[in-house]
Motif scaffolding. Structure first.
Motif, PDB file in Angstrom:
ATOM      1  N   LYS A   1      -6.462  -2.545  -5.675  1.00  5.85           N
ATOM      2  CA  LYS A   1      -6.323  -2.775  -4.227  1.00  5.85           C
ATOM      3  C   LYS A   1      -7.602  -2.459  -3.461  1.00  5.85           C
ATOM      4  O   LYS A   1      -7.867  -3.054  -2.424  1.00  5.85           O
ATOM      5  CB  LYS A   1      -5.197  -1.888  -3.703  1.00  5.85           C
ATOM      6  CG  LYS A   1      -4.786  -2.152  -2.272  1.00  5.85           C
ATOM      7  CD  LYS A   1      -3.766  -3.242  -2.182  1.00  5.85           C
ATOM      8  CE  LYS A   1      -3.188  -3.331  -0.782  1.00  5.85           C
ATOM      9  NZ  LYS A   1      -2.066  -4.282  -0.704  1.00  5.85           N
ATOM     10  N   MET A   2      -8.375  -1.495  -3.966  1.00 10.14           N
ATOM     11  CA  MET A   2      -9.574  -1.062  -3.246  1.00 10.14           C
ATOM     12  C   MET A   2     -10.631  -0.596  -4.239  1.00 10.14           C
ATOM     13  O   MET A   2     -10.328   0.107  -5.200  1.00 10.14           O
ATOM     14  CB  MET A   2      -9.224   0.088  -2.304  1.00 10.14           C
ATOM     15  CG  MET A   2     -10.369   0.571  -1.427  1.00 10.14           C
ATOM     16  SD  MET A   2     -10.625  -0.477   0.007  1.00 10.14           S
ATOM     17  CE  MET A   2      -9.157  -0.106   0.988  1.00 10.14           C
TER      18      MET A   2
ATOM     19  N   PHE B   1     -17.044   0.956   0.227  1.00 11.76           N
ATOM     20  CA  PHE B   1     -15.825   0.328  -0.281  1.00 11.76           C
ATOM     21  C   PHE B   1     -15.909  -1.185  -0.130  1.00 11.76           C
ATOM     22  O   PHE B   1     -16.720  -1.722   0.622  1.00 11.76           O
ATOM     23  CB  PHE B   1     -14.598   0.858   0.475  1.00 11.76           C
ATOM     24  CG  PHE B   1     -14.380   0.197   1.823  1.00 11.76           C
ATOM     25  CD1 PHE B   1     -13.464  -0.838   1.955  1.00 11.76           C
ATOM     26  CD2 PHE B   1     -15.083   0.612   2.946  1.00 11.76           C
ATOM     27  CE1 PHE B   1     -13.259  -1.458   3.181  1.00 11.76           C
ATOM     28  CE2 PHE B   1     -14.884   0.005   4.172  1.00 11.76           C
ATOM     29  CZ  PHE B   1     -13.964  -1.035   4.288  1.00 11.76           C
TER      30      PHE B   1
ATOM     31  N   THR C   1      -9.543  -0.881   7.144  1.00  7.58           N
ATOM     32  CA  THR C   1      -9.021  -2.236   6.949  1.00  7.58           C
ATOM     33  C   THR C   1      -7.778  -2.483   7.806  1.00  7.58           C
ATOM     34  O   THR C   1      -7.604  -3.575   8.352  1.00  7.58           O
ATOM     35  CB  THR C   1      -8.695  -2.495   5.470  1.00  7.58           C
ATOM     36  OG1 THR C   1      -7.728  -1.539   5.001  1.00  7.58           O
ATOM     37  CG2 THR C   1      -9.950  -2.376   4.609  1.00  7.58           C
TER      38      THR C   1
ATOM     39  N   SER D   1       0.821  -1.227   0.000  1.00  5.70           N
ATOM     40  CA  SER D   1       0.000   0.000   0.000  1.00  5.70           C
ATOM     41  C   SER D   1       0.844   1.261   0.000  1.00  5.70           C
ATOM     42  O   SER D   1       0.545   2.252   0.675  1.00  5.70           O
ATOM     43  CB  SER D   1      -0.964   0.013   1.206  1.00  5.70           C
ATOM     44  OG  SER D   1      -1.794  -1.120   1.200  1.00  5.70           O
TER      45      SER D   1
ATOM     46  N   THR E   1     -12.872  -4.739  -0.554  1.00  8.14           N
ATOM     47  CA  THR E   1     -11.525  -5.187  -0.898  1.00  8.14           C
ATOM     48  C   THR E   1     -11.540  -6.529  -1.620  1.00  8.14           C
ATOM     49  O   THR E   1     -10.474  -7.062  -1.942  1.00  8.14           O
ATOM     50  CB  THR E   1     -10.650  -5.315   0.368  1.00  8.14           C
ATOM     51  OG1 THR E   1     -11.302  -6.195   1.302  1.00  8.14           O
ATOM     52  CG2 THR E   1     -10.441  -3.956   1.020  1.00  8.14           C
TER      53      THR E   1
ATOM     54  N   TYR F   1     -10.324   6.743  -0.292  1.00  5.84           N
ATOM     55  CA  TYR F   1      -9.435   5.592  -0.262  1.00  5.84           C
ATOM     56  C   TYR F   1      -8.686   5.533   1.070  1.00  5.84           C
ATOM     57  O   TYR F   1      -8.548   4.476   1.688  1.00  5.84           O
ATOM     58  CB  TYR F   1      -8.462   5.657  -1.448  1.00  5.84           C
ATOM     59  CG  TYR F   1      -7.470   4.517  -1.550  1.00  5.84           C
ATOM     60  CD1 TYR F   1      -7.660   3.309  -0.889  1.00  5.84           C
ATOM     61  CD2 TYR F   1      -6.323   4.657  -2.326  1.00  5.84           C
ATOM     62  CE1 TYR F   1      -6.734   2.280  -0.989  1.00  5.84           C
ATOM     63  CE2 TYR F   1      -5.393   3.628  -2.431  1.00  5.84           C
ATOM     64  CZ  TYR F   1      -5.600   2.444  -1.753  1.00  5.84           C
ATOM     65  OH  TYR F   1      -4.685   1.430  -1.854  1.00  5.84           O
TER      66      TYR F   1
ATOM     67  N   ALA G   1     -10.992   4.249   3.856  1.00  8.82           N
ATOM     68  CA  ALA G   1     -11.210   2.808   3.709  1.00  8.82           C
ATOM     69  C   ALA G   1      -9.961   2.032   4.110  1.00  8.82           C
ATOM     70  O   ALA G   1     -10.050   0.983   4.767  1.00  8.82           O
ATOM     71  CB  ALA G   1     -11.604   2.489   2.272  1.00  8.82           C
ATOM     72  N   TYR G   2      -8.798   2.534   3.722  1.00  5.90           N
ATOM     73  CA  TYR G   2      -7.534   1.882   4.085  1.00  5.90           C
ATOM     74  C   TYR G   2      -7.357   1.851   5.602  1.00  5.90           C
ATOM     75  O   TYR G   2      -6.954   0.822   6.178  1.00  5.90           O
ATOM     76  CB  TYR G   2      -6.374   2.624   3.429  1.00  5.90           C
ATOM     77  CG  TYR G   2      -5.010   2.196   3.921  1.00  5.90           C
ATOM     78  CD1 TYR G   2      -4.452   0.985   3.517  1.00  5.90           C
ATOM     79  CD2 TYR G   2      -4.283   3.011   4.790  1.00  5.90           C
ATOM     80  CE1 TYR G   2      -3.196   0.590   3.983  1.00  5.90           C
ATOM     81  CE2 TYR G   2      -3.034   2.625   5.247  1.00  5.90           C
ATOM     82  CZ  TYR G   2      -2.496   1.419   4.847  1.00  5.90           C
ATOM     83  OH  TYR G   2      -1.255   1.032   5.300  1.00  5.90           O
TER      84      TYR G   2
END
Length: 246
Positions: A138-139, A166, A226, A52, A168, A219, A222-223
């Motif tokens: 990735k997303m 989102f 996760t 990432s 994954t 993004y 959302a990252y």
């Protein structure tokens, strides 16, 4: 309608309640008109490295950052157009290079490296794909967008994004726009995009409503969700193994 392929502009983000959005639109109604697409569901696949790297660098708020994504407006089918975009930001100015491709052609490029053409924009995108080794989708991010333009300045654009979500898994635009919500139902993200300073009618309206610019990365948010879940899982696993438990 001609599709714009190169963008250069400033972008400011605001978090509004739906009641603030409604009031703002009432105040500036005489100065704006709906976008040609009207309401749309924006779907994006964000590319990143296995560790990432791109989103981690972006969240550090550097002077320069970039993103690579594949975007569609609604769920694409075989013959639908999608947009492969390289978005760069330097000193607060956004530069975007966009390549319009048929969905199947875009998939062939992403999955098999089949270059669709030798255009300047495609070469820039392909260079970025090779620069970041093992970069891949990735997303998935989707949201419902309402967009407006200024009646006197087509470069001034105001968008409102709701129901940001989102996932994954199933990282394919053709799999639909479902996902987990990351923004409260009563909130929306407003973006003001312009080549020059905002007009007085808009700054006055924002001031009266006490609306101020902020930061919100779809993004990035959302990252973070996760990553927090991974950390929570690791902590729980450690405790079950008798390690680091209170």
């Amino acid at each position: 309608m001609k599709i714009q392929t190169v963008f250069e502009r400033t972008e400011k983000k605001y978090i509004l309640t739906l009641s603030q959005r409604r009031r703002l639109l009432e105040m500036v109604n005489n100065y704006i008109k709906p976008d040609e697409y009207g309401e749309s569901t924006v779907c994006s696949l964000y590319f990143d490295t296995p560790d990432s790297r791109l989103i981690r660098q972006s969240m550090e708020k550097p002077v320069y950052k970039e993103k690579l994504r594949l975007r569609s407006y609604s769920t694409p089918k075989a013959g639908s157009n999608v947009f492969l975009e390289l978005k760069k930001k330097y000193n607060g100015v956004v530069y975007k290079r966009r390549k319009t491709l048929e969905y199947t052609v875009a998939k062939s490029y992403i999955e098999n490296g089949v270059l669709p053409d030798d255009s300047q924009i495609m070469r820039e995108i392909d260079w970025t794909m090779h620069y970041y080794k093992d970069i891949a989708p990735k997303m998935f991010i989707a949201y419902d967008r309402t967009a407006f333009y200024s009646k006197t300045d087509h470069e001034l654009r105001i968008t409102f994004d709701r129901n940001v979500r989102f996932r994954t898994d199933n990282l394919d635009l053709g799999k639909g726009h479902y996902g987990e919500r990351i923004l409260d139902r009563d909130l929306c993200i407003m973006e003001i995009k312009a080549l020059s300073a905002m007009p007085l009618w808009l700054t006055d309206a924002l001031s009266e409503l006490h609306v101020f610019p902020g930061t919100f990365s779809k993004y990035g948010t959302a990252y973070q969700i996760t990553e927090q879940r991974k950390n929570d899982y690791d902590d729980e696993f450690s405790c079950k193994g008798g390690l680091n438990c209170a």
